[in-house]
Design an enzyme around this catalytic site. Structure first.
Site, short mmCIF file in Angstrom:
data_model
loop_
_atom_site.label_atom_id
_atom_site.label_comp_id
_atom_site.label_asym_id
_atom_site.label_seq_id
_atom_site.Cartn_x
_atom_site.Cartn_y
_atom_site.Cartn_z
N SER A 38 29.70 27.41 60.69
CA SER A 38 30.32 27.56 62.00
C SER A 38 29.26 27.53 63.11
O SER A 38 28.51 26.57 63.23
CB SER A 38 31.16 28.84 62.02
OG SER A 38 32.05 28.84 63.11
N ASP A 49 40.37 22.83 57.81
CA ASP A 49 39.82 23.65 58.89
C ASP A 49 40.25 23.07 60.24
O ASP A 49 39.91 21.92 60.55
CB ASP A 49 38.30 23.67 58.78
CG ASP A 49 37.64 24.52 59.87
OD1 ASP A 49 38.35 25.29 60.54
OD2 ASP A 49 36.41 24.41 60.03
N HIS A 101 37.52 26.59 56.59
CA HIS A 101 36.26 26.78 57.30
C HIS A 101 35.17 27.38 56.40
O HIS A 101 34.02 26.96 56.44
CB HIS A 101 36.54 27.72 58.48
CG HIS A 101 35.49 27.76 59.54
ND1 HIS A 101 35.23 26.70 60.38
CD2 HIS A 101 34.64 28.75 59.93
CE1 HIS A 101 34.27 27.04 61.25
NE2 HIS A 101 33.91 28.28 60.98
#
Length: 530
Positions: free
Chosen positions: A208, A427, A506
């Site tokens: 991320s 995601d 994710h």
């Protein structure tokens, strides 16, 4: 578990096939019931005495960080350390919190650093739910041994950084990634000194917003020209913020993502017509048509998204909020999840902060803090902050640094020729084609973007060590769940490996542990392709 052990399990699984006969249809007719049904295997119990003399990194200097046991973790932790180490040893008021676990396999002279993103999200999430020795994920009643833990292969260091994250203490002072990288490198040198580490290969990994941390920290280490302490040998980033991540990695690719997945996301026809028109009028469709090309058609213009001025073109945000109408339990990180809200020992199962009664936030428990040598007066929250002072920056996070594709990421690729960027297909936070667009706007090792379209498959043959016994005890044929098969796409050019991961959101090590294990094997040089 080392590779030899994993190979033995693969061999042993083939021997079971003749022993456990039975057809899938038989199980279906019984609705899954089997007279041999049993609970999942009990975890191994702790030893009564830790044999610290056999521990590689145990010394008078590291003894204060040694962790003997953790509440509700009925496992032998083995060699395990955690606590605070100052960024400047002459100033204990600013310090980063870490967990360090040496490999449970053959000793290796390398360290893999894991960082979560945010900015301001704790790397203890990665430790407890993604890459650690044991795993306690969403919806699980209790923790269990993680068969795909990264400590099976390498020494792993999880660090809560920057200052302002998790248990880390001190005033946030950073205005840029360069500030954060300098703090981290100073901390890491102190860590190496305490643990007697020198001449180790360093692999920096994360997910991320760590798509910004990882390249900048790696570049800072490279620039220090100290191979004894900063021998950066590779980097890995999951669903990373490497480009203009709001405009390019979210907005420009939101509409086709929603179209592809609407059978799961559940938008109505009028909403779909509205965002289709915006995709065209806001220039997203034209941008994709021109720049989603292999090789690239040219340098992409800077398209930073302004949440105020560009609000009418916020397709991603519209999709985010609209998704909660048909599915109040919508999870931006894994769009396939439906209600009910799953329990979470970290109190953050979606973008909703939520804990079920009787399941307090694990790292905020006083007994857990004491066991980990964590500061008792710090309230642990998975994502908090601020970690940057001030406001602004190209992505409105107070972070003034350029996107990694503009300089630091190419530097890391060119130094190591061992960088992996991967995106999970489920995601919605950072979208797969958005990350590919970012790569197609980067120059490294003498060329611009990928020259060929990614199309080589990833065939996962690692056995299902998580649920295989449950299938067998329920009467299914051994191997019903094996092999996992084609689980993504890989592509390698000029030192950069791309991986598209199927059926993953994710947090790829949490959702697809076998795929992430392969990614780590490649990063460490154990295998040549995924």
């Amino acid at each position: 578990m080392n590779w030899k052990t994993l190979g033995a399990l693969l061999f042993a699984s083939s021997l079971y096939e003749d022993v456990f006969a039975g057809r899938m249809s038989d199980v279906s007719q019984r609705r899954g019931y089997s007279p041999n049904l049993k609970r999942a295997p009990e975890p191994p119990k702790r030893r009564f005495l830790n044999e610290t003399d056999s521990y590689r990194f145990y010394s008078n200097d590291t003894a204060p960080y040694f962790v003997d046991e953790l509440p509700d973790m009925p496992f032998d932790l083995g060699e395990f350390y955690s606590g605070l180490i100052p960024i400047d040893m002459n100033n204990a008021s600013r310090a980063l919190f870490f967990i360090f676990q040496p490999t449970v396999g053959e000793p290796v002279d390398e360290i893999t650093i894991w960082l979560n993103g945010g900015p301001g999200c704790s790397s203890l999430e990665g430790f407890l739910q993604e890459t650690g020795l044991f795993q306690w994920s969403w919806g699980e009643y209790a923790p269990h041994i993680n068969p795909y833990s990264w400590v099976n292969l390498t020494n792993v260091l999880w660090v809560e950084q920057p200052v302002g994250t998790g248990f880390s203490i001190g005033d946030a002072t950073a205005t840029s990634e360069e500030d954060i990288a300098k703090d981290f490198a100073d901390f890491f040198l102190n860590f190496e000194t305490i643990f007697g580490i020198s001449k180790f290969k360093i692999f920096v990994t994360g997910e991320s917003y760590a798509g910004r941390y990882v390249p900048y920290i790696s570049a800072e280490m490279i620039d220090r020209c100290d191979e004894d302490h900063f021998n950066v040998s590779g980097a890995l980033m999951y669903d990373p913020c490497i480009g203009e991540y709001v405009w390019e990695q979210q907005q420009a690719v939101a509409y086709p993502f929603i179209v592809e997945h609407n059978s799961v996301m559940g938008y109505n026809q009028s909403f779909m017509e509205k965002i289709a028109a915006l995709d065209d009028s806001c220039g997203y469709a034209e941008f994709r048509e021109q720049y989603m090309a292999f090789p690239p058609n040219g340098t992409q213009p800077h398209k930073y998204f302004n949440s105020s001025a560009d609000a009418d073109c916020d397709i991603w945000g519209m999709g985010y909020y609209e998704a909660y109408h048909p599915n109040p339990c919508f999870n931006v990180y894994e769009i396939g999840l439906q209600c009910p809200l799953l329990s979470d020992p970290l109190g953050y199962p979606t973008d909703l902060q939520y804990s079920y009664p009787g399941l307090p936030v694990y790292f905020n428990r006083s007994d857990v803090k004491a066991a980990l040598h964590a500061p008792m007066d710090v309230e642990w929250i998975e994502c908090k902050g601020p970690v940057f002072v001030g406001e602004g920056g190209p992505q409105d996070e107070g972070d003034s640094s350029p996107d990694p594709i503009q300089g630091v990421l190419p530097k890391v690729i060119e130094k190591t020729n061992r960088v992996l960027v991967a995106n999970g297909d489920l995601d919605y936070e950072i979208i797969t084609n958005g990350t590919l667009l970012a790569i197609q706007n980067m120059t490294w090792n003498g060329a611009f973007g990928f020259q060929k379209t990614p199309n080589a498959t990833i065939d996962i043959t690692l056995p299902d060590l998580m649920y295989q016994d449950v299938f067998i005890s329920s009467g299914f044929d051994n191997g019903t769940d094996n092999p996992q098969g084609i689980m993504g796409v890989q592509h390698y050019e000029r030192g950069l490996m791309w991986a598209q991961t199927y059926l993953s959101g994710h947090m790829q090590p949490q959702f697809q542990g076998r795929s992430a294990y392969r990614h780590l094997q490649w990063l460490l040089g154990r295998i040549d392709k995924l």
